[in-house]
Design a protein around this motif. Sequence first.
Motif, PDB file in Angstrom:
ATOM      1  N   ILE A 127       0.867  -1.185   0.000  1.00  0.00           N
ATOM      2  CA  ILE A 127       0.000   0.000   0.000  1.00  0.00           C
ATOM      3  C   ILE A 127       0.901   1.232   0.000  1.00  0.00           C
ATOM      4  N   PRO A 128       0.773   2.114  -1.003  1.00  0.00           N
ATOM      5  CA  PRO A 128       1.716   3.226  -1.122  1.00  0.00           C
ATOM      6  C   PRO A 128       1.486   4.387  -0.156  1.00  0.00           C
ATOM      7  N   GLU A 129       0.235   4.613   0.228  1.00  0.00           N
ATOM      8  CA  GLU A 129      -0.051   5.745   1.109  1.00  0.00           C
ATOM      9  C   GLU A 129      -1.275   5.445   1.949  1.00  0.00           C
ATOM     10  N   VAL A 130      -1.327   6.066   3.111  1.00  0.00           N
ATOM     11  CA  VAL A 130      -2.429   5.860   4.037  1.00  0.00           C
ATOM     12  C   VAL A 130      -2.877   7.219   4.554  1.00  0.00           C
ATOM     13  N   PHE A 131      -4.177   7.379   4.670  1.00  0.00           N
ATOM     14  CA  PHE A 131      -4.774   8.593   5.226  1.00  0.00           C
ATOM     15  C   PHE A 131      -5.380   8.271   6.582  1.00  0.00           C
ATOM     16  N   SER A 132      -5.635   9.301   7.351  1.00  0.00           N
ATOM     17  CA  SER A 132      -6.389   9.155   8.590  1.00  0.00           C
ATOM     18  C   SER A 132      -7.107  10.470   8.828  1.00  0.00           C
ATOM     19  N   TYR A 133      -8.312  10.373   9.337  1.00  0.00           N
ATOM     20  CA  TYR A 133      -9.053  11.595   9.630  1.00  0.00           C
ATOM     21  C   TYR A 133      -9.843  11.406  10.905  1.00  0.00           C
ATOM     22  N   ALA A 134     -10.116  12.528  11.522  1.00  0.00           N
ATOM     23  CA  ALA A 134     -10.915  12.535  12.743  1.00  0.00           C
ATOM     24  C   ALA A 134     -11.616  13.878  12.820  1.00  0.00           C
ATOM     25  N   THR A 135     -12.726  13.898  13.538  1.00  0.00           N
ATOM     26  CA  THR A 135     -13.364  15.156  13.870  1.00  0.00           C
ATOM     27  C   THR A 135     -12.289  16.061  14.465  1.00  0.00           C
ATOM     28  N   SER A 136     -12.260  17.315  14.042  1.00  0.00           N
ATOM     29  CA  SER A 136     -11.186  18.224  14.453  1.00  0.00           C
ATOM     30  C   SER A 136     -11.084  18.377  15.963  1.00  0.00           C
ATOM     31  N   ALA A 137     -12.180  18.131  16.679  1.00  0.00           N
ATOM     32  CA  ALA A 137     -12.156  18.214  18.142  1.00  0.00           C
ATOM     33  C   ALA A 137     -11.517  16.980  18.782  1.00  0.00           C
ATOM     34  N   ASN A 138     -11.296  15.930  18.010  1.00  0.00           N
ATOM     35  CA  ASN A 138     -10.755  14.681  18.546  1.00  0.00           C
ATOM     36  C   ASN A 138      -9.227  14.769  18.632  1.00  0.00           C
ATOM     37  N   LEU A 139      -8.761  15.595  19.555  1.00  0.00           N
ATOM     38  CA  LEU A 139      -7.332  15.833  19.701  1.00  0.00           C
ATOM     39  C   LEU A 139      -6.530  14.577  20.065  1.00  0.00           C
ATOM     40  N   PRO A 140      -7.070  13.667  20.875  1.00  0.00           N
ATOM     41  CA  PRO A 140      -6.284  12.447  21.151  1.00  0.00           C
ATOM     42  C   PRO A 140      -5.965  11.645  19.878  1.00  0.00           C
TER      43      PRO A 140
END
Length: 181
Positions: A127-140
Amino acid sequence: MHQKYLFQTNRLGFRVWQPSDLQPFGEINSDPETMRFFKNPYSLEETQAMMDRMARMFEEKGYCYFAVDLLENQELIGAIGLGWKTFEADFTPCVDIGWRISKNYWNKGLTTEGAKACLEFAKTLGIPEVFSYATSANLPSIQIMKKIGMHFYYEFELSELREFPHLKQCTLYHIDLLNQV
């Protein structure tokens, strides 16, 4: 009972989902604090549906959000792994990395340890690349993205959360697995 793990870290074992995981994972998914950055806690039926989706994804892609056991006691502590995201956005379709572990195991470095192992697993799959996202308030979660070597990409509004103004603003991180420094 010894589990057959796909891969391990010093403290964690990663495996496919089993029927016996429904109750413990259901408890994690129904906890309001654990699920505070989601639309709402999951019912047992929603947890089963997620486990079924993960089993299908593993069969099709060779990865999923894995069931994760603490090796010292074989206890299921949650899910850490890779997903296939196809919702409408500039960066999809893509492989993402995500996690959800029992609050009893927060702040022990387990999620970071497990997420790093999942990135290594992604490399073995090519797998060449991986993304991750979270609600901007989810600081942890955003802090974990930074700890595993991901870089800020941009902020976006997640269409699936349009009716949830406090959740829809998301922060996206990215890592290039082929050209890591």
